[in-house]
Design a protein around this motif. Structure first.
Motif, PDB file in Angstrom:
ATOM      1  N   ASN A  36       5.175   6.115   6.847  1.00 38.65           N
ATOM      2  CA  ASN A  36       4.238   6.637   6.020  1.00 38.65           C
ATOM      3  C   ASN A  36       2.939   5.255   6.903  1.00 38.65           C
TER       4      ASN A  36
ATOM      5  N   SER B  57       0.269   5.741   5.470  1.00 38.08           N
ATOM      6  CA  SER B  57      -0.462   5.542   4.475  1.00 38.08           C
ATOM      7  C   SER B  57      -0.181   3.794   3.622  1.00 38.08           C
ATOM      8  N   ASP B  58      -1.269   2.896   2.789  1.00 39.26           N
ATOM      9  CA  ASP B  58      -0.874   1.938   2.003  1.00 39.26           C
ATOM     10  C   ASP B  58      -0.553   1.665   1.078  1.00 39.26           C
ATOM     11  N   VAL B  59       0.137   2.512   0.395  1.00 38.12           N
ATOM     12  CA  VAL B  59       0.812   2.728  -0.406  1.00 38.12           C
ATOM     13  C   VAL B  59       2.313   2.800  -0.159  1.00 38.12           C
TER      14      VAL B  59
ATOM     15  N   PRO C  16       3.844   0.197   2.885  1.00 38.42           N
ATOM     16  CA  PRO C  16       3.219   0.983   3.324  1.00 38.42           C
ATOM     17  C   PRO C  16       2.985   0.319   5.373  1.00 38.42           C
TER      18      PRO C  16
END
Length: 105
Positions: free
Chosen positions: A17, A19-21, A77
């Motif tokens: 992952n 992303s920061d989500v 994340p």
């Protein structure tokens, strides 16, 4: 889609992952019934991450609608996860006993 380039005994699965989500309930389809045993999580506290608990072993579930094996996992994340893929024999469907069936007349 997973692509295998090694013999059955030496398979690993990597999940990322970038992303920061956080990703909740991510579904990963498998080419065969395989148990995923965690080897490494970059989010582990020993690497400076926020996860302190050990990752669970992921048991495959058969999706009869899609006719495929799958596992579901959460991905924090900015995390990379590495699993060892262990092939397991699928359970055979239980046959119904003809003794218990009543014949219609």
């Amino acid at each position: 889609k997973l692509m295998w380039r090694s013999p059955v005994a030496d398979r690993t699965v990597s999940v990322f992952n970038f992303s920061d989500v956080p990703v909740k309930d991510y579904t990963l389809r498998l080419p065969a019934p395989m148990r995923l045993v965690p080897l490494l999580s970059s989010d582990s506290d020993i690497y400076g991450g926020s996860t302190t608990d050990a990752l669970p072993v992921l048991e495959p579930q058969y999706d009869s609608k899609e006719k495929t094996w799958k596992v579901t996992l959460d991905i924090p994340p900015f995390t990379g996860l590495l699993y060892s893929a262990e092939w397991i024999a699928p359970e055979k469907p239980k046959k119904s006993s003809s003794k218990n069936k009543k014949k219609k007349r």
